[in-house]
Design a protein around this motif. Structure first.
Motif, PDB file in Angstrom:
ATOM      1  N   LYS A 148       7.965  -0.637   4.680  1.00  0.00           N
ATOM      2  CA  LYS A 148       7.172  -0.483   5.904  1.00  0.00           C
ATOM      3  C   LYS A 148       6.497   0.889   5.979  1.00  0.00           C
ATOM      4  CE  LYS A 148       9.892  -3.599   8.838  1.00  0.00           C
ATOM      5  NZ  LYS A 148      10.818  -3.666   9.990  1.00  0.00           N
ATOM      6  N   LYS A 149       7.035   1.869   5.274  1.00  0.00           N
ATOM      7  CA  LYS A 149       6.477   3.220   5.334  1.00  0.00           C
ATOM      8  C   LYS A 149       5.093   3.303   4.712  1.00  0.00           C
ATOM      9  CE  LYS A 149      10.847   5.812   5.183  1.00  0.00           C
ATOM     10  NZ  LYS A 149      11.617   6.803   4.395  1.00  0.00           N
ATOM     11  N   ASP A 150       4.795   2.409   3.789  1.00  0.00           N
ATOM     12  CA  ASP A 150       3.514   2.463   3.080  1.00  0.00           C
ATOM     13  C   ASP A 150       2.429   1.837   3.948  1.00  0.00           C
ATOM     14  OD1 ASP A 150       1.395   2.474   1.379  1.00  0.00           O
ATOM     15  OD2 ASP A 150       2.462   1.623  -0.334  1.00  0.00           O
ATOM     16  N   THR A 151       1.849   2.644   4.822  1.00  0.00           N
ATOM     17  CA  THR A 151       0.831   2.124   5.743  1.00  0.00           C
ATOM     18  C   THR A 151      -0.474   1.800   5.025  1.00  0.00           C
ATOM     19  OG1 THR A 151       0.183   4.406   6.289  1.00  0.00           O
ATOM     20  CG2 THR A 151       1.795   3.343   7.727  1.00  0.00           C
ATOM     21  N   ASN A 152      -0.635   2.259   3.785  1.00  0.00           N
ATOM     22  CA  ASN A 152      -1.820   1.892   3.010  1.00  0.00           C
ATOM     23  C   ASN A 152      -1.731   0.463   2.475  1.00  0.00           C
ATOM     24  OD1 ASN A 152      -3.119   4.390   3.274  1.00  0.00           O
ATOM     25  ND2 ASN A 152      -1.888   5.268   1.637  1.00  0.00           N
ATOM     26  N   HIS A 153      -0.523  -0.097   2.466  1.00  0.00           N
ATOM     27  CA  HIS A 153      -0.318  -1.458   1.974  1.00  0.00           C
ATOM     28  C   HIS A 153       0.539  -2.241   2.977  1.00  0.00           C
ATOM     29  CE1 HIS A 153      -1.182   0.855  -1.721  1.00  0.00           C
ATOM     30  NE2 HIS A 153      -1.800  -0.237  -2.103  1.00  0.00           N
ATOM     31  N   PRO A 154      -0.006  -2.569   4.150  1.00  0.00           N
ATOM     32  CA  PRO A 154       0.782  -3.302   5.155  1.00  0.00           C
ATOM     33  C   PRO A 154       1.253  -4.659   4.658  1.00  0.00           C
ATOM     34  CG  PRO A 154      -1.548  -3.261   5.745  1.00  0.00           C
ATOM     35  CD  PRO A 154      -1.380  -2.305   4.614  1.00  0.00           C
ATOM     36  N   GLU A 155       0.597  -5.179   3.613  1.00  0.00           N
ATOM     37  CA  GLU A 155       0.991  -6.483   3.085  1.00  0.00           C
ATOM     38  C   GLU A 155       2.368  -6.453   2.426  1.00  0.00           C
ATOM     39  OE1 GLU A 155      -1.456  -4.506  -0.260  1.00  0.00           O
ATOM     40  OE2 GLU A 155      -1.342  -4.522   1.938  1.00  0.00           O
ATOM     41  N   LEU A 156       2.914  -5.261   2.175  1.00  0.00           N
ATOM     42  CA  LEU A 156       4.238  -5.178   1.554  1.00  0.00           C
ATOM     43  C   LEU A 156       5.329  -5.734   2.455  1.00  0.00           C
ATOM     44  CD1 LEU A 156       4.238  -1.732  -0.319  1.00  0.00           C
ATOM     45  CD2 LEU A 156       3.349  -3.957  -1.039  1.00  0.00           C
ATOM     46  N   THR A 157       5.061  -5.800   3.747  1.00  0.00           N
ATOM     47  CA  THR A 157       6.053  -6.366   4.668  1.00  0.00           C
ATOM     48  C   THR A 157       6.221  -7.870   4.451  1.00  0.00           C
ATOM     49  OG1 THR A 157       4.352  -6.639   6.365  1.00  0.00           O
ATOM     50  CG2 THR A 157       5.627  -4.596   6.407  1.00  0.00           C
ATOM     51  N   GLU A 158       5.287  -8.488   3.702  1.00  0.00           N
ATOM     52  CA  GLU A 158       5.388  -9.919   3.404  1.00  0.00           C
ATOM     53  C   GLU A 158       6.409 -10.198   2.303  1.00  0.00           C
ATOM     54  OE1 GLU A 158       1.512 -11.229   2.277  1.00  0.00           O
ATOM     55  OE2 GLU A 158       0.523 -10.256   3.980  1.00  0.00           O
ATOM     56  N   ARG A 188      10.281 -16.125  -8.197  1.00  0.00           N
ATOM     57  CA  ARG A 188       9.063 -15.343  -8.035  1.00  0.00           C
ATOM     58  C   ARG A 188       8.602 -14.878  -9.423  1.00  0.00           C
ATOM     59  NH1 ARG A 188      10.138 -16.804  -3.561  1.00  0.00           N
ATOM     60  NH2 ARG A 188       9.805 -15.728  -1.567  1.00  0.00           N
ATOM     61  N   GLU A 189       7.341 -14.477  -9.509  1.00  0.00           N
ATOM     62  CA  GLU A 189       6.869 -13.888 -10.766  1.00  0.00           C
ATOM     63  C   GLU A 189       7.708 -12.657 -11.118  1.00  0.00           C
ATOM     64  OE1 GLU A 189       4.646 -14.645 -13.024  1.00  0.00           O
ATOM     65  OE2 GLU A 189       3.784 -16.410 -12.069  1.00  0.00           O
ATOM     66  N   MET A 190       7.916 -11.792 -10.121  1.00  0.00           N
ATOM     67  CA  MET A 190       8.683 -10.562 -10.350  1.00  0.00           C
ATOM     68  C   MET A 190       9.862 -10.510  -9.396  1.00  0.00           C
ATOM     69  SD  MET A 190       7.514  -6.543 -10.477  1.00  0.00           S
ATOM     70  CE  MET A 190       7.376  -6.146  -8.742  1.00  0.00           C
ATOM     71  N   ILE A 191      11.018 -10.277  -9.947  1.00  0.00           N
ATOM     72  CA  ILE A 191      12.236 -10.080  -9.161  1.00  0.00           C
ATOM     73  C   ILE A 191      12.789  -8.696  -9.489  1.00  0.00           C
ATOM     74  CG2 ILE A 191      14.655 -10.770  -8.857  1.00  0.00           C
ATOM     75  CD1 ILE A 191      12.889 -12.746  -7.522  1.00  0.00           C
ATOM     76  N   GLU A 197       3.073   0.087  -6.872  1.00  0.00           N
ATOM     77  CA  GLU A 197       2.324   0.159  -8.121  1.00  0.00           C
ATOM     78  C   GLU A 197       1.983  -1.236  -8.641  1.00  0.00           C
ATOM     79  OE1 GLU A 197       0.764   2.479 -11.534  1.00  0.00           O
ATOM     80  OE2 GLU A 197       1.011   2.699  -9.376  1.00  0.00           O
ATOM     81  N   ALA A 198       2.934  -2.166  -8.564  1.00  0.00           N
ATOM     82  CA  ALA A 198       2.691  -3.529  -9.042  1.00  0.00           C
ATOM     83  C   ALA A 198       1.573  -4.199  -8.248  1.00  0.00           C
ATOM     84  CB  ALA A 198       3.971  -4.350  -8.954  1.00  0.00           C
ATOM     85  N   VAL A 199       1.585  -4.003  -6.933  1.00  0.00           N
ATOM     86  CA  VAL A 199       0.533  -4.587  -6.089  1.00  0.00           C
ATOM     87  C   VAL A 199      -0.822  -3.977  -6.430  1.00  0.00           C
ATOM     88  CG1 VAL A 199      -0.303  -4.755  -3.704  1.00  0.00           C
ATOM     89  CG2 VAL A 199       2.092  -5.242  -4.226  1.00  0.00           C
ATOM     90  N   GLU A 200      -0.846  -2.663  -6.656  1.00  0.00           N
ATOM     91  CA  GLU A 200      -2.104  -2.014  -7.022  1.00  0.00           C
ATOM     92  C   GLU A 200      -2.589  -2.460  -8.399  1.00  0.00           C
ATOM     93  OE1 GLU A 200      -1.459   2.166  -6.535  1.00  0.00           O
ATOM     94  OE2 GLU A 200      -1.674   2.065  -4.354  1.00  0.00           O
ATOM     95  N   CYS A 201      -1.667  -2.960  -9.222  1.00  0.00           N
ATOM     96  CA  CYS A 201      -2.045  -3.492 -10.537  1.00  0.00           C
ATOM     97  C   CYS A 201      -2.389  -4.983 -10.478  1.00  0.00           C
ATOM     98  CB  CYS A 201      -0.918  -3.256 -11.545  1.00  0.00           C
ATOM     99  SG  CYS A 201      -0.714  -1.529 -12.036  1.00  0.00           S
ATOM    100  N   GLY A 202      -2.432  -5.552  -9.279  1.00  0.00           N
ATOM    101  CA  GLY A 202      -2.926  -6.905  -9.129  1.00  0.00           C
ATOM    102  C   GLY A 202      -1.922  -7.988  -8.822  1.00  0.00           C
ATOM    103  N   ILE A 203      -0.635  -7.659  -8.666  1.00  0.00           N
ATOM    104  CA  ILE A 203       0.380  -8.663  -8.348  1.00  0.00           C
ATOM    105  C   ILE A 203       0.365  -8.948  -6.849  1.00  0.00           C
ATOM    106  CG2 ILE A 203       2.837  -9.223  -8.399  1.00  0.00           C
ATOM    107  CD1 ILE A 203       1.485  -9.181 -11.124  1.00  0.00           C
ATOM    108  N   SER A 204       0.338 -10.207  -6.479  1.00  0.00           N
ATOM    109  CA  SER A 204       0.363 -10.581  -5.066  1.00  0.00           C
ATOM    110  C   SER A 204       1.748 -10.311  -4.483  1.00  0.00           C
ATOM    111  CB  SER A 204       0.034 -12.064  -4.919  1.00  0.00           C
ATOM    112  OG  SER A 204       0.316 -12.514  -3.613  1.00  0.00           O
ATOM    113  N   PRO A 205       1.822  -9.765  -3.272  1.00  0.00           N
ATOM    114  CA  PRO A 205       3.139  -9.540  -2.646  1.00  0.00           C
ATOM    115  C   PRO A 205       3.957 -10.825  -2.527  1.00  0.00           C
ATOM    116  CG  PRO A 205       1.433  -8.374  -1.437  1.00  0.00           C
ATOM    117  CD  PRO A 205       0.726  -9.235  -2.444  1.00  0.00           C
ATOM    118  N   GLN A 206       3.277 -11.974  -2.398  1.00  0.00           N
ATOM    119  CA  GLN A 206       4.003 -13.244  -2.284  1.00  0.00           C
ATOM    120  C   GLN A 206       4.733 -13.604  -3.574  1.00  0.00           C
ATOM    121  OE1 GLN A 206       0.867 -12.880  -1.206  1.00  0.00           O
ATOM    122  NE2 GLN A 206       0.933 -13.348   0.983  1.00  0.00           N
TER     123      GLN A 206
END
Length: 523
Positions: free
Chosen positions: A127-137, A151-154, A98-107
């Motif tokens: 890893k299960k969220d294949t719609n957001h492969p960037e989550l593995t970062e 980080r911005e969010m912990i 949800e945070a990534v979809e709201c604009g937070i970078s995974p980094q």
């Protein structure tokens, strides 16, 4: 981490405390300043009012991700968890999505957990969220590994909810240094996820009691958001019972996978919560739903968590732990993937007394989570076919109505009888055979007019099986939708779609919608 080098040096040498933090905003800084630094640590003017930078408000977690509440404690009332908590791992993965979809970078997101077992579980959920492969970062690690980082969010997973376990591990778990590090890594958003049962730990040593009290004080001084179920309306709603449908024929090449994946998509588009299970070691459904994104076996991210792990254990690897989101249709469906390792494991599973029934029990455990469960099966008379039919309420038999497929219907009927004997032993009602679904049917006009009706009549006359009114014809759209790829400079990445997403107005899409209409009347 019992005693840091800095503490040792500070004790034996004069030093000056740095009383300005340029990392934490005012709310994140409040507790560590008051509890660890006698209220002397203050955020810089720039850091003080910094808030969580969302592009838009969260719909799923409006309180947890509220930028105006920088530090929250998400209370999940689980019990008995030791070094691994799936409820926390699942909640954390959902919050991150949800945070990534709201604009937070995974980094700019990191997760801290006390135990490596929990770190691995959270990574698996991401890893299960294949719609957001960037989550593995996203970095997920232990307290020790996160020291000195920010980080911005912990998100902090407290994990443990077994007071006895926490008491036994108190010298490790309740160190003040660990708490201090964990809650001071965030710049604009700190989310601590945990169960209140952790704070029932009761070690005998006075210094360890102090550690528990510190954690308890942190909890009591937090903005607590309770993970409570939505209150039910006082007006009763009609009960919706989960339906489990197996797609089975012992003859290969009759379109089982095509039916399974597109039927799942069609049900999902009607607003149903759908689970799709691949029980075939060839893993065709796993491919057709977009879960295989790797071209080299060294990158295989399915081998450690698939249908095999579901079948191997009565206690562990529940369906929510193994299920993944497929990217092949919208709305998405949950998928239990298969794997080639299933083939080799069959002989070992045959020696297990519980293996025929474990899938049925685990499906029953999620009866309130799904409306429709669809099981794709192997083209065989083997253990996995039996497991599928024991777990199912209903059976669809796809068939191209050709001679070999017809002759195989006798084998199917014999397996149904064998399975019904098993079902009777466990007080399950007999399997409901919905009927034979004509599949891979030629679109030649003369065939449809003359030959097709005769072939359908044979099924009823010779095998006394109902033939469904619906039929799935051989069409280009239905073949092409599963062969889609994304071309890159280095590789071609499979990107299959359901025919209802690929060609929503096509005749194939209409046929699957007609099939859903017919099934809803029959089940």
């Amino acid at each position: 981490m019992k005693r840091s080098i800095f503490e040792t040096l500070f004790e034996h040498a004069p030093g000056t405390m740095l009383d300005i933090t340029y990392r934490m905003n005012d709310e994140i800084n409040r507790f560590p300043s008051d509890y660890f630094y006698e209220g002397k640590l203050q955020p810089s003017q720039l850091a003080s009012q910094r808030r969580f930078p969302l592009n838009h408000s969260s719909q799923r977690f409006p309180k947890v991700l509220d930028p105006e509440t920088p530090a929250v404690f998400l209370e999940i009332n689980h019990q008995g968890k030791k070094a691994r908590s799936y409820p926390e791992a699942k909640a954390i993965a959902d919050i991150i999505t949800e945070a990534v979809e709201c604009g937070i970078s995974p980094q700019e997101i990191a997760v801290i957990a006390p135990y490596r077992a929990q770190v691995r579980l959270i990574r698996t959920e991401l890893k299960k969220d294949t719609n957001h492969p960037e989550l593995t970062e996203i970095q997920v690690n232990t307290v020790e590994s996160m020291q000195g980082q920010q980080r911005e969010m912990i998100i902090v997973s407290l994990t443990t909810s077994d007071p006895e376990h926490a008491t036994q591990r108190a010298e490790f778990y309740f160190q003040l240094n660990r708490l201090n590090v964990a809650i001071t890594r965030a710049k604009t958003k700190r989310i601590v996820v945990g169960s209140p049962h952790l704070f029932d730990a009761n070690p005998q040593r006075e210094d360890l009691q102090g550690g528990v009290e510190s954690f308890r004080q942190f909890y009591q001084n937090s903005v607590i958001i309770k993970d409570e179920p939505i209150q039910k309306s006082s007006k009763p709603k009609p009960e919706k019972t989960m339906k489990t449908i197996a797609i089975y024929h012992n003859k290969g090449g009759v379109g089982k996978t095509t039916v399974a994946v597109n039927l799942a998509a069609a049900f999902a588009k009607r607003g149903n919560r759908v689970l799709l299970i691949d029980l075939d070691s060839q893993a065709n459904t796993t491919y057709a739903t977009g879960l295989v994104k790797f071209d080299d076996e060294s990158n295989d991210n399915l081998k450690e968590l698939n249908i095999l792990q579901v079948l191997e254990s009565k206690e562990f690897n529940s369906i929510p732990e193994v299920a993944r989101k497929g990217s092949y249709c919208d709305p998405t469906v949950d998928i239990i993937p298969s794997h080639i390792s299933l083939m080799k494991a069959e002989n070992e599973l045959k020696n297990s007394s519980f293996s025929p029934f474990v899938l049925a029990k685990k499906i029953q455990a999620v009866k309130d989570k799904y409306d429709i469960v669809i099981i794709d099966t192997p083209p065989a008379l083997n253990l996995y076919a039996k497991i599928a039919l024991i777990a199912a309420d209903h059976l669809i038999i796809p068939s191209d109505l050709k001679p070999f497929a017809n002759q195989g219907l006798t084998n199917v009927q014999e397996l149904i009888q064998e399975v019904n004997n098993f079902r009777e032993m466990t007080n399950l009602s007999p399997l409901n055979v919905i009927g034979v679904l004509p599949t891979k049917i030629s679109t030649v006009a003369t065939f449809i007019k003359y030959t097709f009706p005769k072939r359908k009549d044979k099924i009823n006359d010779r095998y006394h099986l109902k033939v469904l009114e619906s039929a799935i014809f051989e069409r280009a759209d239905l073949a092409n939708c599963s062969e889609l790829v994304i071309e890159t400079e280095e590789d071609s990445i499979p990107d299959p779609k359901s025919v209802l997403d690929y060609a929503p107005n096509s005749k194939s899409s209409q046929e699957f919608n007609q099939l859903v209409d017919e099934l809803l009347k029959l089940i």
